[in-house]
Design an enzyme around this catalytic site. Structure first.
Site, PDB file in Angstrom:
ATOM      1  N   LYS A   1       0.840  -1.214   0.000  1.00 53.61           N
ATOM      2  CA  LYS A   1       0.000   0.000   0.000  1.00 53.61           C
ATOM      3  C   LYS A   1       0.866   1.253   0.000  1.00 53.61           C
ATOM      4  CE  LYS A   1      -1.833   1.535   4.028  1.00 53.61           C
ATOM      5  NZ  LYS A   1      -1.550   2.965   4.299  1.00 53.61           N
ATOM      6  N   ASN A   2       1.862   1.284   0.879  1.00 55.64           N
ATOM      7  CA  ASN A   2       2.643   2.520   1.046  1.00 55.64           C
ATOM      8  C   ASN A   2       3.576   2.812  -0.119  1.00 55.64           C
ATOM      9  OD1 ASN A   2       1.285   2.821   3.401  1.00 55.64           O
ATOM     10  ND2 ASN A   2       3.042   2.484   4.757  1.00 55.64           N
TER      11      ASN A   2
ATOM     12  N   CYS B   1      -5.751  12.554  12.672  1.00 55.94           N
ATOM     13  CA  CYS B   1      -6.201  11.219  12.282  1.00 55.94           C
ATOM     14  C   CYS B   1      -6.139  10.322  13.491  1.00 55.94           C
ATOM     15  CB  CYS B   1      -5.370  10.665  11.133  1.00 55.94           C
ATOM     16  SG  CYS B   1      -3.803   9.993  11.655  1.00 55.94           S
TER      17      CYS B   1
ATOM     18  N   ARG C   1      -1.750  15.078  12.438  1.00 55.11           N
ATOM     19  CA  ARG C   1      -0.945  14.686  11.275  1.00 55.11           C
ATOM     20  C   ARG C   1      -0.424  15.957  10.604  1.00 55.11           C
ATOM     21  NH1 ARG C   1      -1.650   8.814   9.516  1.00 55.11           N
ATOM     22  NH2 ARG C   1       0.316   8.514   8.466  1.00 55.11           N
TER      23      ARG C   1
ATOM     24  N   ASP D   1       3.879  20.383   8.312  1.00 52.83           N
ATOM     25  CA  ASP D   1       4.824  21.503   8.313  1.00 52.83           C
ATOM     26  C   ASP D   1       6.123  21.185   7.562  1.00 52.83           C
ATOM     27  OD1 ASP D   1       4.916  19.697  10.534  1.00 52.83           O
ATOM     28  OD2 ASP D   1       6.489  20.915  11.431  1.00 52.83           O
TER      29      ASP D   1
ATOM     30  N   ASP E   1       4.628   0.647  12.210  1.00 56.14           N
ATOM     31  CA  ASP E   1       3.484  -0.097  11.679  1.00 56.14           C
ATOM     32  C   ASP E   1       3.433  -1.539  12.190  1.00 56.14           C
ATOM     33  OD1 ASP E   1       2.551   2.073  10.332  1.00 56.14           O
ATOM     34  OD2 ASP E   1       3.347   1.501   8.382  1.00 56.14           O
TER      35      ASP E   1
ATOM     36  N   ARG F   1      -8.399  -0.814   4.375  1.00 54.30           N
ATOM     37  CA  ARG F   1      -7.475   0.195   3.819  1.00 54.30           C
ATOM     38  C   ARG F   1      -6.119  -0.426   3.496  1.00 54.30           C
ATOM     39  NH1 ARG F   1      -6.083   3.799   7.937  1.00 54.30           N
ATOM     40  NH2 ARG F   1      -4.568   4.369   6.364  1.00 54.30           N
TER      41      ARG F   1
HETATM   42  C1  UD1 Z   1       4.050   6.876   6.549  1.00 58.06           C
HETATM   43  C2  UD1 Z   1       3.272   5.596   6.334  1.00 58.06           C
HETATM   44  C3  UD1 Z   1       2.767   5.055   7.656  1.00 58.06           C
HETATM   45  C4  UD1 Z   1       3.917   4.901   8.631  1.00 58.06           C
HETATM   46  C5  UD1 Z   1       4.714   6.196   8.733  1.00 58.06           C
HETATM   47  C6  UD1 Z   1       5.970   6.056   9.580  1.00 58.06           C
HETATM   48  C7  UD1 Z   1       2.316   5.864   4.122  1.00 58.06           C
HETATM   49  C8  UD1 Z   1       1.085   6.048   3.301  1.00 58.06           C
HETATM   50  N1  UD1 Z   1       2.139   5.874   5.448  1.00 58.06           N
HETATM   51  O1  UD1 Z   1       3.162   7.852   7.084  1.00 58.06           O
HETATM   52  O2  UD1 Z   1       2.158   3.791   7.431  1.00 58.06           O
HETATM   53  O3  UD1 Z   1       3.401   4.560   9.907  1.00 58.06           O
HETATM   54  O4  UD1 Z   1       5.127   6.633   7.431  1.00 58.06           O
HETATM   55  O5  UD1 Z   1       6.775   5.045   9.104  1.00 58.06           O
HETATM   56  O6  UD1 Z   1       3.396   5.669   3.607  1.00 58.06           O
HETATM   57  N2  UD1 Z   1       5.415  14.758  11.050  1.00 58.06           N
HETATM   58  C9  UD1 Z   1       5.422  16.105  11.387  1.00 58.06           C
HETATM   59  N3  UD1 Z   1       5.390  17.038  10.379  1.00 58.06           N
HETATM   60  C10 UD1 Z   1       5.338  16.680   9.056  1.00 58.06           C
HETATM   61  C11 UD1 Z   1       5.333  15.305   8.726  1.00 58.06           C
HETATM   62  C12 UD1 Z   1       5.366  14.369   9.742  1.00 58.06           C
HETATM   63  O7  UD1 Z   1       5.470  16.467  12.563  1.00 58.06           O
HETATM   64  O8  UD1 Z   1       5.309  17.578   8.188  1.00 58.06           O
HETATM   65  C13 UD1 Z   1       5.458  13.742  12.127  1.00 58.06           C
HETATM   66  C14 UD1 Z   1       4.189  12.869  12.152  1.00 58.06           C
HETATM   67  O9  UD1 Z   1       3.169  13.489  12.899  1.00 58.06           O
HETATM   68  C15 UD1 Z   1       4.688  11.612  12.819  1.00 58.06           C
HETATM   69  C16 UD1 Z   1       6.132  11.503  12.297  1.00 58.06           C
HETATM   70  O10 UD1 Z   1       6.488  12.811  11.840  1.00 58.06           O
HETATM   71  O11 UD1 Z   1       4.709  11.768  14.209  1.00 58.06           O
HETATM   72  C17 UD1 Z   1       6.310  10.504  11.155  1.00 58.06           C
HETATM   73  O12 UD1 Z   1       5.455  10.832  10.109  1.00 58.06           O
HETATM   74  P1  UD1 Z   1       5.753  10.440   8.578  1.00 58.06           P
HETATM   75  O13 UD1 Z   1       7.052   9.702   8.482  1.00 58.06           O
HETATM   76  O14 UD1 Z   1       5.576  11.662   7.765  1.00 58.06           O
HETATM   77  O15 UD1 Z   1       4.573   9.415   8.308  1.00 58.06           O
HETATM   78  P2  UD1 Z   1       3.581   9.384   7.090  1.00 58.06           P
HETATM   79  O16 UD1 Z   1       4.280   9.715   5.822  1.00 58.06           O
HETATM   80  O17 UD1 Z   1       2.358  10.165   7.441  1.00 58.06           O
END
Ligand code: UD1
Length: 417
Positions: free
Chosen positions: A18-19, A112, A117, A120, A302, A394
């Site tokens: 999926k990812n 979420c 989520r 920034d 995950d 999902r």
């Molecule tokens: C992706 C995966 C998800 C996995 C996660 C971490 C997909 C579709 N989803 O989610 O299954 O659990 O990586 O391996 O690929 N954060 C911020 N600011 C930002 C972006 C992120 O503070 O702009 C924080 C998030 O709140 C979280 C952490 O960084 O606490 C990690 O998030 P991120 O690596 O971005 O996860 P996703 O891409 O949302």
């Protein structure tokens, strides 16, 4: 509905990741000509990504596990709020739409089930590449007044989504982008490999620094999505919690390297072969002294809930530390309802293994939390009812059919939700 207590035994063919599929479907927007994606999992999140592509004006057709995307008829740069809300990770379309059209409008993603989520890091990185943002009425308007250009970017945290958005924005930007502290997840490598197959110039993916040399155009290719490592861990966990044995097919062992040692610590024996992985579980699993979720190549967040279900019935005390998401222990209450002994304090969960869990009625709280409840039900005595299956759909393709195939007493009733 699950009748637990039967050791699972058999073979499972792993579906596509999926990812990987989601950012690669977004990346198809950047390509001229037709993109053909094989091994695309049939999941509600993938269907949502296809609906976004269709809404934008692309031709997007899914037949079995093959998706064809043609961007020629692209007419819009707006992803409406309803579609954004269907799938939290739709923010990944931001970089792709911008890279393609030079402007984009999306609704601002809310919180979420895993906590806030924020985006920034995505916005800060894209700003450096010439993107201007304005927020109005919950909408994020993005424009590129003087064209997209390469930049030196340092992410404060190796966010998976932010790394993907930088890749998608940078491949067609003018000049070189150097992304420091990039996420190193295998799905990032899969996205970069797809983009390279379309003509992109990317190096360093899978390592801390990714270098992207912008090109003038990309041409759609024929690409096969990597297998889903988290679904793989889930099915290994299902066999493990029931004291069973399973052979995963269509699996790549390397992306699982950060999890297999923990599985071995529980007493499971693993036999990797090219494209296959066999697991033989002990009669009772053993506790694991410490599991700390970290960005790749650390232990994946995950897989945290999956391991918590297994460790609930392991011999001894296990300590889990969740370092990626603030709110990723929502499955604990359901496991406790089934007889698990788990104490949570902030990021730490202490799991004291019990001999058996007992079936109960529970509701999935999120994708992996729901999977943990299914595993607990498979290992428990008696009947378990798991509701809110939309979370599971999902990320797992026909989970109950897959588990039936290895002997689980599990079926889906029509009365869910
Ligand atoms: C992706 C995966 C998800 C996995 C996660 C971490 C997909 C579709 N989803 O989610 O299954 O659990 O990586 O391996 O690929 N954060 C911020 N600011 C930002 C972006 C992120 O503070 O702009 C924080 C998030 O709140 C979280 C952490 O960084 O606490 C990690 O998030 P991120 O690596 O971005 O996860 P996703 O891409 O949302």
């Amino acid at each position: 509905m699950i009748e637990g207590g039967t050791p699972l035994e058999g073979e499972i063919f792993l579906h596509g990741a999926k990812n990987s599929a989601l950012p690669i479907l977004a990346a198809a927007l950047l390509c001229d000509g037709e993109t053909v994606l094989e091994n695309c999992p049939r999941l509600t999140d993938v269907f949502a990504a296809c609906r976004i592509l269709t809404h934008l004006g692309c031709r997007c057709v899914m037949r079995e596990h093959c998706v064809t995307v043609d961007v020629q008829t692209l007419k819009s740069h707006t992803v409406p709020e309803t579609l954004m809300q269907e799938m939290r990770s739709s923010i990944i379309f931001l970089g792709a739409v911008l890279g393609r059209t030079g402007s984009c409008r999306v609704s601002y993603p809310g919180g979420c089930e895993l906590g806030p989520r924020p985006i920034d890091m995505h916005l800060e990185a894209l700003r450096k590449m010439g993107v201007h943002f304005s927020v109005c009425g919950g909408q994020l308007d993005c424009t590129v007044p003087s064209g997209l250009h390469g930049a030196r970017i340092h992410l404060p945290f190796p966010s998976v989504g932010a790394t993907e958005n930088v890749l998608l924005t940078a491949v067609l930007a003018s000049g070189r982008t150097v992304l420091h502290n990039a996420a190193r997840e295998p799905e990032i490598v899969d996205l970069a490999s797809f983009l390279r197959s379309c003509g992109a110039r990317i190096s360093g993916d899978g390592e801390g620094t990714i270098i992207i040399e912008g090109v003038k155009k990309l041409t759609g290719s024929h690409y096969t999505i990597m297998p889903d490592r988290i679904a793989g861990i889930t099915y290994l966990g299902a066999a493990a919690i029931t004291g069973g044995t399973v052979c995963l097919r269509n699996v790549h062992a390397k992306p699982l390297e950060n999890v297999l040692p923990a599985l071995e610590q529980t007493g499971c024996r693993l036999y990797p072969e090219p494209d296959r992985l066999h697991l033989l579980a002990p009669r009772r699993l053993r506790a694991v002294s410490s599991i700390r979720t970290m960005p790749h190549p650390g232990f994946p967040t995950d897989a945290q809930a999956i391991f918590m279900a297994m460790l609930s019935v392991a011999d001894g005390v296990s300590v889990i530390e969740e370092n990626i998401f603030e709110n990723r222990y929502r499955h604990v209450d359901a496991l406790v309802k089934m007889g698990a002994k788990i104490h949570v304090s902030g990021r730490i969960a202490v799991v004291t293994g019990v001999r058996t869990l007992s079936g109960a009625a529970v509701a999935a709280t999120d994708l992996r939390g729901g999977a943990a409840m299914v595993l607990a039900g498979l290992g428990a005595q008696g009947k378990t009812e798991v509701r809110q299956l939309a979370h599971l759909d999902r990320g797992y393709e026909a989970m109950e059919t897959v588990l039936q195939g290895i002997g689980a007493h599990i079926y889906r009733t029509e009365t869910d939700e």
